[in-house]
Design a protein around this motif. Structure first.
Motif, PDB file in Angstrom:
ATOM      1  N   LEU A  36       0.843  -1.188   0.000  1.00  0.00           N
ATOM      2  CA  LEU A  36       0.000   0.000   0.000  1.00  0.00           C
ATOM      3  C   LEU A  36       0.881   1.242   0.000  1.00  0.00           C
ATOM      4  N   ILE A  37       0.598   2.151  -0.914  1.00  0.00           N
ATOM      5  CA  ILE A  37       1.375   3.380  -1.036  1.00  0.00           C
ATOM      6  C   ILE A  37       0.408   4.554  -0.934  1.00  0.00           C
ATOM      7  N   ASP A  38       0.741   5.506  -0.065  1.00  0.00           N
ATOM      8  CA  ASP A  38      -0.120   6.668   0.095  1.00  0.00           C
ATOM      9  C   ASP A  38       0.733   7.873   0.455  1.00  0.00           C
ATOM     10  N   ALA A  39       0.268   9.062   0.085  1.00  0.00           N
ATOM     11  CA  ALA A  39       0.969  10.291   0.461  1.00  0.00           C
ATOM     12  C   ALA A  39       1.041  10.404   1.987  1.00  0.00           C
ATOM     13  N   ASN A  40       0.012   9.895   2.656  1.00  0.00           N
ATOM     14  CA  ASN A  40      -0.008   9.825   4.119  1.00  0.00           C
ATOM     15  C   ASN A  40       0.483   8.431   4.510  1.00  0.00           C
ATOM     16  N   ASN A  41       1.774   8.297   4.709  1.00  0.00           N
ATOM     17  CA  ASN A  41       2.364   6.982   4.983  1.00  0.00           C
ATOM     18  C   ASN A  41       1.776   6.333   6.229  1.00  0.00           C
ATOM     19  N   GLU A  42       1.435   7.134   7.237  1.00  0.00           N
ATOM     20  CA  GLU A  42       0.844   6.564   8.458  1.00  0.00           C
ATOM     21  C   GLU A  42      -0.497   5.900   8.169  1.00  0.00           C
ATOM     22  N   LYS A  43      -1.265   6.470   7.260  1.00  0.00           N
ATOM     23  CA  LYS A  43      -2.543   5.864   6.851  1.00  0.00           C
ATOM     24  C   LYS A  43      -2.291   4.514   6.185  1.00  0.00           C
ATOM     25  N   ALA A  44      -1.314   4.458   5.293  1.00  0.00           N
ATOM     26  CA  ALA A  44      -0.983   3.199   4.616  1.00  0.00           C
ATOM     27  C   ALA A  44      -0.515   2.156   5.626  1.00  0.00           C
ATOM     28  N   ILE A  45       0.305   2.569   6.587  1.00  0.00           N
ATOM     29  CA  ILE A  45       0.777   1.645   7.622  1.00  0.00           C
ATOM     30  C   ILE A  45      -0.397   1.110   8.424  1.00  0.00           C
ATOM     31  N   GLY A  46      -1.300   1.990   8.824  1.00  0.00           N
ATOM     32  CA  GLY A  46      -2.469   1.566   9.608  1.00  0.00           C
ATOM     33  C   GLY A  46      -3.352   0.584   8.868  1.00  0.00           C
ATOM     34  N   GLU A  47      -3.611   0.852   7.589  1.00  0.00           N
ATOM     35  CA  GLU A  47      -4.448  -0.049   6.795  1.00  0.00           C
ATOM     36  C   GLU A  47      -3.767  -1.407   6.627  1.00  0.00           C
ATOM     37  N   ALA A  48      -2.462  -1.394   6.374  1.00  0.00           N
ATOM     38  CA  ALA A  48      -1.726  -2.656   6.232  1.00  0.00           C
ATOM     39  C   ALA A  48      -1.759  -3.449   7.539  1.00  0.00           C
ATOM     40  N   LEU A  49      -1.585  -2.766   8.664  1.00  0.00           N
ATOM     41  CA  LEU A  49      -1.636  -3.450   9.965  1.00  0.00           C
ATOM     42  C   LEU A  49      -3.016  -4.050  10.213  1.00  0.00           C
ATOM     43  N   ASP A  50      -4.069  -3.301   9.888  1.00  0.00           N
ATOM     44  CA  ASP A  50      -5.429  -3.826  10.072  1.00  0.00           C
ATOM     45  C   ASP A  50      -5.637  -5.112   9.280  1.00  0.00           C
ATOM     46  N   ILE A  51      -5.216  -5.120   8.042  1.00  0.00           N
ATOM     47  CA  ILE A  51      -5.371  -6.316   7.205  1.00  0.00           C
ATOM     48  C   ILE A  51      -4.512  -7.455   7.753  1.00  0.00           C
ATOM     49  N   ASN A  52      -3.295  -7.137   8.151  1.00  0.00           N
ATOM     50  CA  ASN A  52      -2.402  -8.173   8.686  1.00  0.00           C
ATOM     51  C   ASN A  52      -2.955  -8.842   9.936  1.00  0.00           C
ATOM     52  N   HIS A  53      -3.702  -8.109  10.740  1.00  0.00           N
ATOM     53  CA  HIS A  53      -4.251  -8.698  11.959  1.00  0.00           C
ATOM     54  C   HIS A  53      -5.243  -9.814  11.659  1.00  0.00           C
ATOM     55  N   GLY A  54      -5.863  -9.790  10.489  1.00  0.00           N
ATOM     56  CA  GLY A  54      -6.791 -10.845  10.116  1.00  0.00           C
ATOM     57  C   GLY A  54      -6.187 -11.946   9.273  1.00  0.00           C
ATOM     58  N   LEU A  55      -4.946 -11.779   8.836  1.00  0.00           N
ATOM     59  CA  LEU A  55      -4.344 -12.768   7.943  1.00  0.00           C
ATOM     60  C   LEU A  55      -4.132 -14.125   8.598  1.00  0.00           C
ATOM     61  N   CYS A  56      -3.999 -14.154   9.905  1.00  0.00           N
ATOM     62  CA  CYS A  56      -3.780 -15.450  10.551  1.00  0.00           C
ATOM     63  C   CYS A  56      -4.951 -16.399  10.302  1.00  0.00           C
ATOM     64  N   PHE A  57      -6.109 -15.854   9.967  1.00  0.00           N
ATOM     65  CA  PHE A  57      -7.277 -16.678   9.678  1.00  0.00           C
ATOM     66  C   PHE A  57      -7.402 -17.005   8.193  1.00  0.00           C
ATOM     67  N   LEU A  58      -6.590 -16.346   7.365  1.00  0.00           N
ATOM     68  CA  LEU A  58      -6.738 -16.480   5.920  1.00  0.00           C
ATOM     69  C   LEU A  58      -5.635 -17.282   5.255  1.00  0.00           C
ATOM     70  N   GLY A  59      -4.410 -17.120   5.686  1.00  0.00           N
ATOM     71  CA  GLY A  59      -3.291 -17.770   5.025  1.00  0.00           C
ATOM     72  C   GLY A  59      -2.098 -16.852   4.995  1.00  0.00           C
ATOM     73  N   GLN A  60      -1.071 -17.280   4.300  1.00  0.00           N
ATOM     74  CA  GLN A  60       0.185 -16.539   4.243  1.00  0.00           C
ATOM     75  C   GLN A  60       0.199 -15.576   3.069  1.00  0.00           C
ATOM     76  N   MET A  61       0.450 -14.320   3.367  1.00  0.00           N
ATOM     77  CA  MET A  61       0.686 -13.310   2.353  1.00  0.00           C
ATOM     78  C   MET A  61       1.275 -12.093   3.031  1.00  0.00           C
ATOM     79  N   ALA A  62       2.001 -11.295   2.285  1.00  0.00           N
ATOM     80  CA  ALA A  62       2.632 -10.100   2.838  1.00  0.00           C
ATOM     81  C   ALA A  62       1.804  -8.885   2.448  1.00  0.00           C
ATOM     82  N   VAL A  63       1.372  -8.127   3.437  1.00  0.00           N
ATOM     83  CA  VAL A  63       0.676  -6.864   3.211  1.00  0.00           C
ATOM     84  C   VAL A  63       1.421  -5.817   4.013  1.00  0.00           C
ATOM     85  N   TYR A  64       1.904  -4.773   3.335  1.00  0.00           N
ATOM     86  CA  TYR A  64       2.704  -3.764   4.028  1.00  0.00           C
ATOM     87  C   TYR A  64       2.609  -2.426   3.325  1.00  0.00           C
ATOM     88  N   ALA A  65       2.959  -1.378   4.059  1.00  0.00           N
ATOM     89  CA  ALA A  65       3.043  -0.041   3.480  1.00  0.00           C
ATOM     90  C   ALA A  65       4.420   0.122   2.873  1.00  0.00           C
TER      91      ALA A  65
END
Length: 92
Positions: A36-65
């Motif tokens: 995720l790339i955004d002019a507001n890097n903190e927003k991108a980090i937050g969104e990536a963290l939110d998605i990552n918190h649910g990945l343990c139920f979905l499978g392996q993948m990398a989501v990051y800002a």
């Protein structure tokens, strides 16, 4: 039947649309890596963290800002960024 390899996807714009696209792709496990790339890097980090918190139920993948240097190896680039609205403007 041959299985297609998964891809690296960059989403430029981590607002409501970009975050929703990243979330839907994570649910479908349609990529190995989402940046995720955004002019507001903190927003991108937050969104990536939110998605990552649910990945343990979905499978392996990398989501990051990240930043624009991360798109050089992407298979798909999705642009959801737009100009911000001025006070009193609607999306219409």
């Amino acid at each position: 039947m041959e299985q297609k390899s998964k891809t690296k996807v960059a989403i430029i714009g981590a607002g409501n649309v970009g975050a929703s696209v990243a979330f839907a792709m994570a649910l479908q496990q349609s990529a190995n890596e989402i940046v995720l790339i955004d002019a507001n890097n903190e927003k991108a980090i937050g969104e990536a963290l939110d998605i990552n918190h649910g990945l343990c139920f979905l499978g392996q993948m990398a989501v990051y800002a990240g930043d624009y240097s991360d798109i050089s190896s992407c298979d798909v680039i999705i642009i959801t960024a737009g100009i911000g609205r001025k006070p009193g403007e609607t999306r219409i």
